[in-house]
Design a protein around this motif. Sequence first.
Motif, short mmCIF file in Angstrom:
data_model
loop_
_atom_site.label_atom_id
_atom_site.label_comp_id
_atom_site.label_asym_id
_atom_site.label_seq_id
_atom_site.Cartn_x
_atom_site.Cartn_y
_atom_site.Cartn_z
N GLN A 1 0.87 -1.24 -0.05
CA GLN A 1 -0.26 0.02 -0.07
C GLN A 1 0.78 1.28 0.01
OE1 GLN A 1 -2.33 -1.19 3.46
NE2 GLN A 1 -4.10 -0.97 2.08
N LYS A 2 0.18 2.14 -0.58
CA LYS A 2 0.96 3.63 -0.51
C LYS A 2 1.07 4.12 0.62
CE LYS A 2 -1.82 5.10 -3.81
NZ LYS A 2 -2.76 3.94 -3.79
N ASP B 1 -4.63 8.67 -4.51
CA ASP B 1 -3.94 8.86 -3.51
C ASP B 1 -4.53 8.82 -2.06
OD1 ASP B 1 -1.71 9.50 -4.95
OD2 ASP B 1 -2.10 11.68 -4.97
#
Length: 378
Positions: free
Chosen positions: A252-253, A293
């Motif tokens: 995951q970011k 995002d």
Amino acid sequence: MAPIYSAESINSFFVNQVKDYAIFATDTNGIITAWNKGAERLKGYTEEEIVGQFYGILHPDEYQQVGYPEKELQKALDNGSFENEDWRKKKDGSLFWATVTLTPIYDESGQHIGFTKITGDLTKQKELQDKLAERQQNALERKNSELQRTNNDLDNFIYTASHDLRSPITNIEALMLYLEEKLKEENALTPETQEVLQRVLDSVDRFKRTIEDLAEISRVQKDSTQDATDIVTNIKDVYEDIMADLNYPSKQKACFIQTDFQVSQLNFSKKNFRSILYNLLSNAIKYQAPDRDCIIRVTTRLEEPYVVLRAKDNGLGMNPKQQEQLYGMFRRFHDHVEGTGVGLYMVKRIVDNADGKIEVESKEGEGTEFRVYFQEAM
């Protein structure tokens, strides 16, 4: 031939023969002018004793001292009548619970000429109501006591079970690791065997996390019986401590987290506040949307009589059915991330135990906002 009586005579006979209600009349100032037999039986005064006296003598002394009888007369004039259930006084000074109706009287020209008062004795009904209320209160207290014992027994069971399970599951993990090492030493560890061993170890790890969560639930309940409102918690310090511990999953970011702590301190258990904020933040990070995002906003505001903690994300969100089941134990709605499904259950329990509340707004595919309401601020 039967005698003929006027309407006034019939009314007088009717009023005087009513024994179960006190019926009397007063002039415009509340001075008693007429008194029936029911009033004599109920109040104790004869007609000769009472006529000419202010009707306020029939009220408890403290009512007379604050002008309650005069207020009754004014309310009857203003509203067309005055009805109430309240205490009234007899000649011997004893009180009884009464139903009262005070009505202004007008002549044919509309001129106000006095009042009529009807009083009934509700003492027996009140005694029965009070006994019923007392029984209901006793039953409620017994039920609460039984529920408290049940909760204590359940918490003790959870604590004991989680404690007793730690040793065997730790042994299983150690044996599996030992087996893996021996197979490697003997060059007998095939890909298939490695996969089976890893699955077992993953299952052991999930089991250990479940045990830890059960122990945490027990701790939350035990903490709820202790007064922790004298503990001042610095919200920013707790947040920074949580962020130091949070590790983003490799798949995951990283998330961009905005904060705005307009309320910086809280009279609340630091451990419990950390548990609440940690669960809200970790869930927002875990359930981020893969196609945009990750943005999370955490704020505190004073909204009297509460301090409100908000945690808002733009992640996966939830549908209405999922929101209905949100705070159940072991509830999970997404299988692609790790978790036992007890975090929000604990959050809800902590908040409820502290006489706060928690709300959620969420839309599938857009994100979620949690609002936690705390009673105490600094």
